[in-house]
Motif scaffolding. Structure first.
Motif, PDB file in Angstrom:
ATOM      1  N   ALA A  40      27.087 -66.123  -7.267  1.00 44.28           N
ATOM      2  CA  ALA A  40      26.783 -67.478  -7.736  1.00 44.28           C
ATOM      3  C   ALA A  40      28.019 -68.371  -7.637  1.00 44.28           C
ATOM      4  O   ALA A  40      27.912 -69.567  -7.349  1.00 44.28           O
ATOM      5  CB  ALA A  40      26.270 -67.434  -9.178  1.00 44.28           C
ATOM      6  N   LEU A  41      29.209 -67.799  -7.862  1.00 44.01           N
ATOM      7  CA  LEU A  41      30.426 -68.619  -7.799  1.00 44.01           C
ATOM      8  C   LEU A  41      30.689 -69.103  -6.366  1.00 44.01           C
ATOM      9  O   LEU A  41      31.130 -70.242  -6.160  1.00 44.01           O
ATOM     10  CB  LEU A  41      31.631 -67.822  -8.322  1.00 44.01           C
ATOM     11  N   TYR A  42      30.403 -68.215  -5.366  1.00 43.48           N
ATOM     12  CA  TYR A  42      30.558 -68.646  -3.972  1.00 43.48           C
ATOM     13  C   TYR A  42      29.477 -69.668  -3.603  1.00 43.48           C
ATOM     14  O   TYR A  42      29.734 -70.640  -2.888  1.00 43.48           O
ATOM     15  CB  TYR A  42      30.538 -67.426  -3.035  1.00 43.48           C
ATOM     16  N   ARG A  43      28.268 -69.443  -4.109  1.00 45.14           N
ATOM     17  CA  ARG A  43      27.188 -70.402  -3.849  1.00 45.14           C
ATOM     18  C   ARG A  43      27.533 -71.764  -4.470  1.00 45.14           C
ATOM     19  O   ARG A  43      27.314 -72.818  -3.868  1.00 45.14           O
ATOM     20  CB  ARG A  43      25.867 -69.872  -4.445  1.00 45.14           C
ATOM     21  N   LEU A  44      28.071 -71.745  -5.707  1.00 46.08           N
ATOM     22  CA  LEU A  44      28.420 -72.983  -6.399  1.00 46.08           C
ATOM     23  C   LEU A  44      29.555 -73.716  -5.685  1.00 46.08           C
ATOM     24  O   LEU A  44      29.564 -74.952  -5.610  1.00 46.08           O
ATOM     25  CB  LEU A  44      28.826 -72.660  -7.841  1.00 46.08           C
ATOM     26  N   THR A  45      30.509 -72.941  -5.178  1.00 42.52           N
ATOM     27  CA  THR A  45      31.621 -73.568  -4.444  1.00 42.52           C
ATOM     28  C   THR A  45      31.077 -74.295  -3.214  1.00 42.52           C
ATOM     29  O   THR A  45      31.440 -75.447  -2.940  1.00 42.52           O
ATOM     30  CB  THR A  45      32.639 -72.482  -4.018  1.00 42.52           C
ATOM     31  N   ALA A  46      30.175 -73.609  -2.489  1.00 39.49           N
ATOM     32  CA  ALA A  46      29.610 -74.218  -1.273  1.00 39.49           C
ATOM     33  C   ALA A  46      28.796 -75.466  -1.626  1.00 39.49           C
ATOM     34  O   ALA A  46      28.944 -76.517  -0.988  1.00 39.49           O
ATOM     35  CB  ALA A  46      28.753 -73.197  -0.550  1.00 39.49           C
ATOM     36  N   LEU A  69      36.191 -75.883  -9.969  1.00 47.30           N
ATOM     37  CA  LEU A  69      34.742 -75.777 -10.194  1.00 47.30           C
ATOM     38  C   LEU A  69      34.403 -75.979 -11.678  1.00 47.30           C
ATOM     39  O   LEU A  69      34.892 -75.251 -12.532  1.00 47.30           O
ATOM     40  CB  LEU A  69      34.324 -74.372  -9.754  1.00 47.30           C
ATOM     41  N   ASP A  70      33.571 -76.990 -11.948  1.00 43.16           N
ATOM     42  CA  ASP A  70      33.181 -77.273 -13.332  1.00 43.16           C
ATOM     43  C   ASP A  70      31.791 -76.666 -13.540  1.00 43.16           C
ATOM     44  O   ASP A  70      30.776 -77.301 -13.260  1.00 43.16           O
ATOM     45  CB  ASP A  70      33.169 -78.802 -13.525  1.00 43.16           C
ATOM     46  N   VAL A  71      31.771 -75.401 -14.007  1.00 43.97           N
ATOM     47  CA  VAL A  71      30.492 -74.705 -14.110  1.00 43.97           C
ATOM     48  C   VAL A  71      30.345 -74.009 -15.464  1.00 43.97           C
ATOM     49  O   VAL A  71      31.324 -73.525 -16.035  1.00 43.97           O
ATOM     50  CB  VAL A  71      30.340 -73.689 -12.942  1.00 43.97           C
ATOM     51  N   ARG A  72      29.108 -73.999 -15.945  1.00 48.18           N
ATOM     52  CA  ARG A  72      28.802 -73.245 -17.168  1.00 48.18           C
ATOM     53  C   ARG A  72      27.631 -72.323 -16.886  1.00 48.18           C
ATOM     54  O   ARG A  72      26.672 -72.719 -16.203  1.00 48.18           O
ATOM     55  CB  ARG A  72      28.369 -74.187 -18.296  1.00 48.18           C
ATOM     56  N   PHE A  73      27.733 -71.073 -17.371  1.00 51.29           N
ATOM     57  CA  PHE A  73      26.607 -70.155 -17.301  1.00 51.29           C
ATOM     58  C   PHE A  73      26.054 -70.087 -18.711  1.00 51.29           C
ATOM     59  O   PHE A  73      26.750 -69.624 -19.617  1.00 51.29           O
ATOM     60  CB  PHE A  73      27.056 -68.767 -16.829  1.00 51.29           C
ATOM     61  N   GLU A  74      24.839 -70.548 -18.891  1.00 55.54           N
ATOM     62  CA  GLU A  74      24.290 -70.587 -20.250  1.00 55.54           C
ATOM     63  C   GLU A  74      23.312 -69.441 -20.454  1.00 55.54           C
ATOM     64  O   GLU A  74      22.242 -69.416 -19.853  1.00 55.54           O
ATOM     65  CB  GLU A  74      23.592 -71.936 -20.492  1.00 55.54           C
ATOM     66  N   VAL A  82      20.347 -66.440 -16.836  1.00 52.82           N
ATOM     67  CA  VAL A  82      21.179 -67.549 -17.305  1.00 52.82           C
ATOM     68  C   VAL A  82      20.836 -68.824 -16.536  1.00 52.82           C
ATOM     69  O   VAL A  82      20.355 -68.765 -15.409  1.00 52.82           O
ATOM     70  CB  VAL A  82      22.693 -67.252 -17.103  1.00 52.82           C
ATOM     71  N   SER A  83      21.092 -69.963 -17.169  1.00 51.69           N
ATOM     72  CA  SER A  83      21.002 -71.236 -16.459  1.00 51.69           C
ATOM     73  C   SER A  83      22.398 -71.545 -15.934  1.00 51.69           C
ATOM     74  O   SER A  83      23.402 -71.281 -16.608  1.00 51.69           O
ATOM     75  CB  SER A  83      20.586 -72.346 -17.416  1.00 51.69           C
ATOM     76  N   VAL A  84      22.442 -72.099 -14.713  1.00 55.21           N
ATOM     77  CA  VAL A  84      23.732 -72.397 -14.088  1.00 55.21           C
ATOM     78  C   VAL A  84      23.897 -73.912 -14.037  1.00 55.21           C
ATOM     79  O   VAL A  84      23.082 -74.623 -13.439  1.00 55.21           O
ATOM     80  CB  VAL A  84      23.789 -71.809 -12.656  1.00 55.21           C
ATOM     81  N   ILE A  85      24.949 -74.391 -14.702  1.00 59.24           N
ATOM     82  CA  ILE A  85      25.145 -75.837 -14.838  1.00 59.24           C
ATOM     83  C   ILE A  85      26.411 -76.243 -14.076  1.00 59.24           C
ATOM     84  O   ILE A  85      27.522 -75.823 -14.429  1.00 59.24           O
ATOM     85  CB  ILE A  85      25.286 -76.243 -16.334  1.00 59.24           C
ATOM     86  N   LEU A  86      26.234 -77.050 -13.047  1.00 63.18           N
ATOM     87  CA  LEU A  86      27.365 -77.531 -12.236  1.00 63.18           C
ATOM     88  C   LEU A  86      27.582 -79.010 -12.542  1.00 63.18           C
ATOM     89  O   LEU A  86      26.685 -79.831 -12.313  1.00 63.18           O
ATOM     90  CB  LEU A  86      27.039 -77.330 -10.742  1.00 63.18           C
ATOM     91  N   MET A  87      28.752 -79.326 -13.063  1.00 63.42           N
ATOM     92  CA  MET A  87      29.088 -80.708 -13.455  1.00 63.42           C
ATOM     93  C   MET A  87      27.940 -81.355 -14.244  1.00 63.42           C
ATOM     94  O   MET A  87      27.494 -82.471 -13.942  1.00 63.42           O
ATOM     95  CB  MET A  87      29.396 -81.541 -12.208  1.00 63.42           C
ATOM     96  N   GLY A  88      27.414 -80.579 -15.200  1.00 67.51           N
ATOM     97  CA  GLY A  88      26.372 -81.112 -16.076  1.00 67.51           C
ATOM     98  C   GLY A  88      24.969 -81.074 -15.492  1.00 67.51           C
ATOM     99  O   GLY A  88      24.000 -81.419 -16.158  1.00 67.51           O
ATOM    100  N   ASP A  89      24.842 -80.625 -14.236  1.00 69.50           N
ATOM    101  CA  ASP A  89      23.547 -80.639 -13.555  1.00 69.50           C
ATOM    102  C   ASP A  89      23.016 -79.201 -13.435  1.00 69.50           C
ATOM    103  O   ASP A  89      23.754 -78.311 -12.987  1.00 69.50           O
ATOM    104  CB  ASP A  89      23.790 -81.244 -12.150  1.00 69.50           C
ATOM    105  N   THR A  99      19.615 -71.496   2.482  1.00 67.93           N
ATOM    106  CA  THR A  99      20.631 -72.402   3.049  1.00 67.93           C
ATOM    107  C   THR A  99      21.931 -72.295   2.251  1.00 67.93           C
ATOM    108  O   THR A  99      23.022 -72.182   2.815  1.00 67.93           O
ATOM    109  CB  THR A  99      20.125 -73.869   2.975  1.00 67.93           C
ATOM    110  N   CYS A 100      21.788 -72.286   0.921  1.00 69.75           N
ATOM    111  CA  CYS A 100      22.989 -72.211   0.081  1.00 69.75           C
ATOM    112  C   CYS A 100      23.653 -70.836   0.246  1.00 69.75           C
ATOM    113  O   CYS A 100      24.884 -70.730   0.279  1.00 69.75           O
ATOM    114  CB  CYS A 100      22.621 -72.484  -1.380  1.00 69.75           C
ATOM    115  N   GLY A 101      22.835 -69.780   0.399  1.00 65.98           N
ATOM    116  CA  GLY A 101      23.378 -68.432   0.616  1.00 65.98           C
ATOM    117  C   GLY A 101      24.186 -68.354   1.902  1.00 65.98           C
ATOM    118  O   GLY A 101      25.259 -67.745   1.948  1.00 65.98           O
ATOM    119  N   ALA A 102      23.690 -69.008   2.949  1.00 67.74           N
ATOM    120  CA  ALA A 102      24.401 -68.984   4.238  1.00 67.74           C
ATOM    121  C   ALA A 102      25.713 -69.764   4.130  1.00 67.74           C
ATOM    122  O   ALA A 102      26.762 -69.327   4.644  1.00 67.74           O
ATOM    123  CB  ALA A 102      23.510 -69.576   5.321  1.00 67.74           C
TER     124      ALA A 102
END
Ligand code: ATP
Ligand SMILES: Nc1ccn([C@H]2C[C@H](O)[C@@H](COP(=O)(O)O)O2)c(=O)n1
Length: 229
Positions: A40-46, A69-74, A82-89, A99-102
């Protein structure tokens, strides 16, 4: 840099679709432990790089994204999804697309990105224990983990699992297309120079091709039990 703290870690590494995520979740639930979904961290970075208009071919720029990376795992309960929150989204579903996996596989090949995410992954090691799922959990991130498992399954079985999963989600894809994508991803993940996908020397290799989820979970829990006696 913190590597070992006496808090037990079970590492589950393996190629895409081998069932790591599913089994990590169930193992963490069974033991009441915490979970690290390192993919998930690599996916979030991409995803974050793409959203910021960063060129994915620019290693330095993508590494900056990983560092900041501004991320929260809730998680409401240990072991629960868990819910994955990137910059509040909330991007829980968006990061799961093919696509995100690639894109993740591409940025994961950069040594600077891997270095930027290393300590963030180690910081997930907290009591009473951690189940860590990824490609280099046993080889690089938690080399001292007392229990390392490398999960495999044939590319055909993995493509079929992914096909069934996407079909259930209402997506229509060709199984031949998924098989090609899986093979391409394996090739990239196994042949990169930095932290390639491979079993740690002290990992148990578990081929899940002919086992149900319940059977794999039972085997993982047995392996963990055998490490304690
Ligand atoms: N032993 C199994 N038998 C049948 N289906 C399985 C098994 N293990 C996992 N699955 C199913 O296969 C799909 C892929 O599993 P999962 O997402 O856990 O794989 P993964 O290794 O984490 O993949 P990725 O690295 O791409 O995230 C899911 O739909 C899951 O329910
Ligand atoms: N420890 C990790 C975790 C993931 N990756 C890369 C490899 C995958 O292609 C991509 C997405 O991972 P997934 O969510 O499918 O497990 O990220 C890695 O290199 N190292």
């Amino acid at each position: 840099m913190k590597v070992s703290s006496g808090i037990p870690v079970i590492t589950l590494d393996g190629p895409s679709g081998s069932g790591k995520g599913t089994i990590a979740q169930l193992t963490a639930q069974a033991l009441g432990w915490n979970i690290l979904d390192s993919g998930a961290l690599y996916r979030l970075t991409a995803l974050s790089a793409e959203r910021q208009g960063v060129d994915l071919a620019d290693e330095n720029a993508v590494a900056k994204v990983a560092e900041t990376l501004d991320v929260r795992f809730e998680a409401r309960t240990p072991g629960q999804p868990v819910s994955v929150i990137l910059m509040g989204d909330d991007v829980t579903l968006e990061i799961r697309t093919e696509t995100c996996g690639a894109m993740a596989s591409r940025v994961a090949a950069y040594p600077l990105v891997r270095a930027a995410l290393l300590q963030r992954q180690r910081d997930f090691q907290s009591a009473p224990g951690l189940v860590a799922d990824g490609r280099d959990m046993g080889t690089v991130v938690f080399p001292d983990a007392p229990c390392k498992i490398f999960m495999t399954a044939s590319a055909e079985v993995r493509a079929r699992r992914r096909y069934d999963q996407l079909k259930q989600q209402g997506e229509s894809v060709k199984i031949s297309h998924l098989l090609n994508e899986i093979k391409e991803r394996d090739e990239r993940d196994m042949n990169r120079s930095n932290a390639p996908l491979r079993p740690a020397d002290d990992a148990v290799v578990l081929d899940t091709s002919d086992f149900s989820v319940d059977e794999v979970l039972e085997k993982v829990l047995q392996i963990w039990s055998s490490r304690q006696s």
